[in-house]
Write a protein that holds these residues in place. Structure first.
Motif, mmCIF file in Angstrom:
data_model
loop_
_atom_site.group_PDB
_atom_site.id
_atom_site.type_symbol
_atom_site.label_atom_id
_atom_site.label_comp_id
_atom_site.label_asym_id
_atom_site.label_seq_id
_atom_site.Cartn_x
_atom_site.Cartn_y
_atom_site.Cartn_z
ATOM 1 N N GLU A 28 0.800 -1.206 0.000
ATOM 2 C CA GLU A 28 0.000 0.000 0.000
ATOM 3 C C GLU A 28 0.842 1.269 0.000
ATOM 4 O O GLU A 28 0.353 2.351 -0.306
ATOM 5 C CB GLU A 28 -0.912 0.020 1.235
ATOM 6 C CG GLU A 28 -1.995 -1.040 1.221
ATOM 7 C CD GLU A 28 -2.807 -1.029 2.510
ATOM 8 O OE1 GLU A 28 -2.395 -0.337 3.464
ATOM 9 O OE2 GLU A 28 -3.835 -1.713 2.553
ATOM 10 N N ALA A 29 2.109 1.165 0.349
ATOM 11 C CA ALA A 29 2.953 2.346 0.468
ATOM 12 C C ALA A 29 3.243 2.944 -0.900
ATOM 13 O O ALA A 29 3.489 2.229 -1.869
ATOM 14 C CB ALA A 29 4.251 1.982 1.181
ATOM 15 N N ILE B 3 9.420 5.781 0.993
ATOM 16 C CA ILE B 3 7.985 6.030 1.125
ATOM 17 C C ILE B 3 7.718 7.534 1.186
ATOM 18 O O ILE B 3 8.433 8.271 1.870
ATOM 19 C CB ILE B 3 7.428 5.348 2.383
ATOM 20 C CG1 ILE B 3 7.716 3.845 2.356
ATOM 21 C CG2 ILE B 3 5.921 5.566 2.489
ATOM 22 C CD1 ILE B 3 7.286 3.114 3.607
ATOM 23 N N LYS C 232 -0.003 6.298 1.718
ATOM 24 C CA LYS C 232 -0.325 4.993 1.138
ATOM 25 C C LYS C 232 -1.424 5.148 0.095
ATOM 26 O O LYS C 232 -2.106 6.178 0.026
ATOM 27 C CB LYS C 232 -0.756 4.015 2.243
ATOM 28 C CG LYS C 232 0.344 3.724 3.252
ATOM 29 C CD LYS C 232 -0.131 2.743 4.303
ATOM 30 C CE LYS C 232 0.955 2.477 5.330
ATOM 31 N NZ LYS C 232 0.497 1.563 6.394
#
Length: 214
Positions: A26-27, A35, A95
Motif C-alpha cells: 500500500e505504500a 515512502i 499509502k
C-alpha cells in the motif's frame, strides 16, 4: 505443549509477514524507493516519454475581463513544479488507501488565485478539469471528492492519480485533454489512459525556479 508453542509461533510469524506485505504494497514510494512522507514535496514526472511533461499551472483568461483562474497542465520541456502531497489523516507516510491533498509547493503571487490547492470543477467542453483554488472560488462548479494515488506498476514505482467524486461508486483517472489554446489540461477521465508518474523528491534549494505562472 512444545509442539503447540512452536505452531503458535509459526502462525504468528505468518500473520506478521502477511501484514508487513500488505503495508508494503500500500505504500507509495518515490524514485529512490523511499515512502512518500505526509506533507513532503515532490515532482510528478512522467514515467515514460509519451506520458506527458512536467506538471505546472497556466493562467486561463475569461473573456475580455481581467478575471482569470489557474489550470493544472502538463507542459513539455520542463521538470514541472514541486507538489506538496499530504493527507488529513494523522500519519507519517502516504499509502494508496489514503485520500490526499495536492498543492503546488511554491506558487508565485498572482492575480488569479491565492490558493495552491488542486480542485476538480465542472467545465465544458473539457468535462472535469483540475484547477487551482478553493471550492468557494468555483461555487457550484466545484466537484466534491478526494484524490488518491494508485499503483500503476509497482516494480517500476509508477503511479497514477485518481479522483473519487463524492456519491459515486467509481473513481476517474487523471489524464490529459488538449484545450482550444493547445494547453495539455489535467482532467478527470474514464478513457483508461491515465497520466503515469514517478515521484522525485524536491530539494529545498531548488524552489527558486518553480514559481513562475505561465
Amino acid at each position: 505443549m512444545m509442539k503447540l508453542s512452536a505452531f503458535l509461533s509459526f502462525l504468528f510469524f505468518l500473520l506478521l509477514s502477511a501484514f508487513a506485505t500488505t503495508i508494503s504494497a500500500e505504500a507509495v514510494v518515490d524514485s529512490d524507493g523511499h515512502i512518500l512522507r505526509n506533507g513532503g514535496k515532490y515532482y510528478l514526472s512522467p514515467a515514460t516519454p509519451i506520458g506527458g511533461g512536467g506538471i505546472i499551472a497556466s493562467a486561463i483568461r475569461h473573456g475580455d475581463s481581467n478575471f482569470c483562474s489557474l489550470a493544472v497542465v502538463s507542459a513539455l520541456f520542463t521538470n514541472g513544479w514541486g507538489v506538496t502531497i499530504s493527507t488529513y489523516l494523522k500519519v507519517t507516510f502516504i499509502k494508496t488507501t489514503y485520500p490526499v491533498n495536492l498543492a503546488f509547493a511554491y506558487l508565485a503571487p498572482n492575480v488569479c488565485t491565492d490558493s495552491p490547492n488542486w480542485v476538480v470543477v465542472n467545465s465544458l467542453p473539457l468535462g472535469q478539469p483540475v484547477m487551482l483554488g478553493g471550492a468557494q472560488e468555483f461555487s457550484a462548479a466545484s466537484v466534491p471528492g478526494q484524490f488518491y494515488i494508485k499503483t500503476y506498476d509497482a516494480e517500476k514505482h509508477y503511479y497514477k492519480i485518481v479522483f473519487c467524486e463524492q456519491g459515486k461508486d467509481h473513481c476517474g483517472d487523471i489524464g490529459v485533454k488538449v484545450d482550444s489554446a493547445e494547453r495539455r489540461r489535467l482532467v478527470v477521465t474514464d478513457d483508461k489512459n491515465p497520466l503515469v508518474f514517478k515521484f522525485y523528491k524536491v530539494k529545498e534549494s531548488s524552489n527558486s525556479d518553480l514559481s513562475m505562472v505561465v
